[in-house]
Scaffold this active site. Structure first.
Site, mmCIF file in Angstrom:
data_model
loop_
_atom_site.group_PDB
_atom_site.id
_atom_site.type_symbol
_atom_site.label_atom_id
_atom_site.label_comp_id
_atom_site.label_asym_id
_atom_site.label_seq_id
_atom_site.Cartn_x
_atom_site.Cartn_y
_atom_site.Cartn_z
ATOM 1 N N ASP A 155 58.347 18.488 -39.056
ATOM 2 C CA ASP A 155 59.044 18.606 -37.836
ATOM 3 C C ASP A 155 60.437 19.131 -37.797
ATOM 4 O O ASP A 155 61.413 18.330 -38.682
ATOM 5 C CB ASP A 155 58.814 17.090 -36.972
ATOM 6 C CG ASP A 155 59.354 17.624 -35.406
ATOM 7 O OD1 ASP A 155 58.763 18.293 -34.837
ATOM 8 O OD2 ASP A 155 60.510 17.028 -35.203
ATOM 9 N N LEU A 156 60.732 20.064 -37.236
ATOM 10 C CA LEU A 156 62.197 20.483 -37.101
ATOM 11 C C LEU A 156 63.231 19.670 -36.154
ATOM 12 O O LEU A 156 62.695 19.748 -35.044
ATOM 13 C CB LEU A 156 62.523 21.890 -36.933
ATOM 14 C CG LEU A 156 61.578 23.045 -37.845
ATOM 15 C CD1 LEU A 156 61.733 24.464 -37.346
ATOM 16 C CD2 LEU A 156 62.330 22.889 -39.192
ATOM 17 N N ASP A 198 57.528 23.528 -33.168
ATOM 18 C CA ASP A 198 58.591 23.359 -34.126
ATOM 19 C C ASP A 198 57.676 22.389 -35.466
ATOM 20 O O ASP A 198 58.489 21.703 -36.128
ATOM 21 C CB ASP A 198 59.828 23.013 -33.923
ATOM 22 C CG ASP A 198 59.909 21.487 -33.076
ATOM 23 O OD1 ASP A 198 58.596 20.955 -32.990
ATOM 24 O OD2 ASP A 198 60.854 20.839 -32.949
#
Length: 279
Positions: A155-156, A198
């Site tokens: 996960d960004l 994302d």
């Protein structure tokens, strides 16, 4: 995939189309000139156009034309001018070739459509549907052989803030670069997908936890040094799920890796808050 994946399957399919053409030619000769079976020649042509590359389909079309002419001659067809044979060869050959090319084009369009349904258009990775289809197959093979599997969930962090602040175009650039980075850090046998805005998943067949952690480290280090990510203050949180004998379902692996990723997020946030408190 509609077309043969290996040269062996391709060769067998080509031989099957050629053999089918010969069988139709024999039927054509046996039934004689009174019964027209020319439409049967289109069956191996459809097979060639549907399953083989265009070059092979052209070969089958030419072969079918020659077999058809041979059957025509064997059943007693004679013409006043030799040029009639050439004209028939050209006209019938064009008909055979046209059918093969139309079927080939239809097959390619269908393959492209299926690929688009499985692929994330922005990053070029698989989407959730493609992940479920491909990873489940590989998971079943590992389960059958009692081989370990790992699943990485990425996960960004701070992506939404950067996306709003710098624009969606910049955000798309970050996602594309993340997809390229993931691809460069994994093996050809691994399965990478973008499953959310994302959020990314990497399925690692026949992989133990230390090997999966090496993949996570390469991805995290790549994000940390990428100029676009550094200027946008975007980092990555990674979670790992390990299954020693591939007994878990894919959804369970995703849930476990997701939970591990959130534990990492919380630990990093708590550490940062503690550091700020000490200051």
């Amino acid at each position: 995939m509609l077309r043969p994946a290996t040269s062996v399957v391709r060769a067998l399919t080509l031989l099957g189309a050629l053999f089918g053409t010969v069988v139709v030619g024999v039927i054509d000769v046996v039934t004689g000139a009174d019964i027209q079976v020319v439409s049967l020649y289109f069956l191996p042509l459809v097979l060639a156009g549907w399953r083989l590359p265009r070059t092979d389909a052209v070969v089958v079309s030419l072969f079918a034309t020659l077999v058809w002419l041979g059957a025509l001659y064997a059943t007693g067809a004679r013409y006043s001018q030799p040029s009639v044979w050439i004209i028939n060869f050209v006209t019938q050959g064009l008909a055979f070739l046209t059918v093969a090319m139309l079927v080939s084009r239809l097959s390619m369009k269908l393959e492209d459509e299926q690929a688009r349904r499985r692929t994330d258009a922005l990053t070029g990775l698989l989407n959730r549907s493609g992940l479920m289809e491909q990873a489940k197959l590989m998971l079943s093979l590992c389960r059958r052989n009692s081989r370990p599997v790992c699943l990485v969930y990425l996960d960004l962090d701070n992506f939404k803030v950067a996306n709003d602040r710098l624009g969606h175009g910049y955000g798309d650039t970050l996602l594309r670069q993340c997809g390229g980075l993931i691809t460069s850090c994994i093996r050809a046998s691994d399965v990478a997908a973008r499953i959310g805005g994302d959020e990314f998943v990497v399925f690692l067949p026949e992989t133990d936890r230390p090997q999966a952690m090496e993949v996570c480290q390469r991805i995290s280090q790549g994000l940390a040094v990428a100029p676009e990510f550094r200027s946008a203050s975007v980092t990555g949180s990674v979670g790992v799920a390990f299954d020693a004998d591939a007994s878990l379902q894919l959804d369970e692996l995703i849930s476990l890796a997701d939970a591990d990723m959130y534990r990492m997020k919380r630990a990093r946030r708590d550490t940062r808050h503690a550091t700020l408190g000490d200051q």
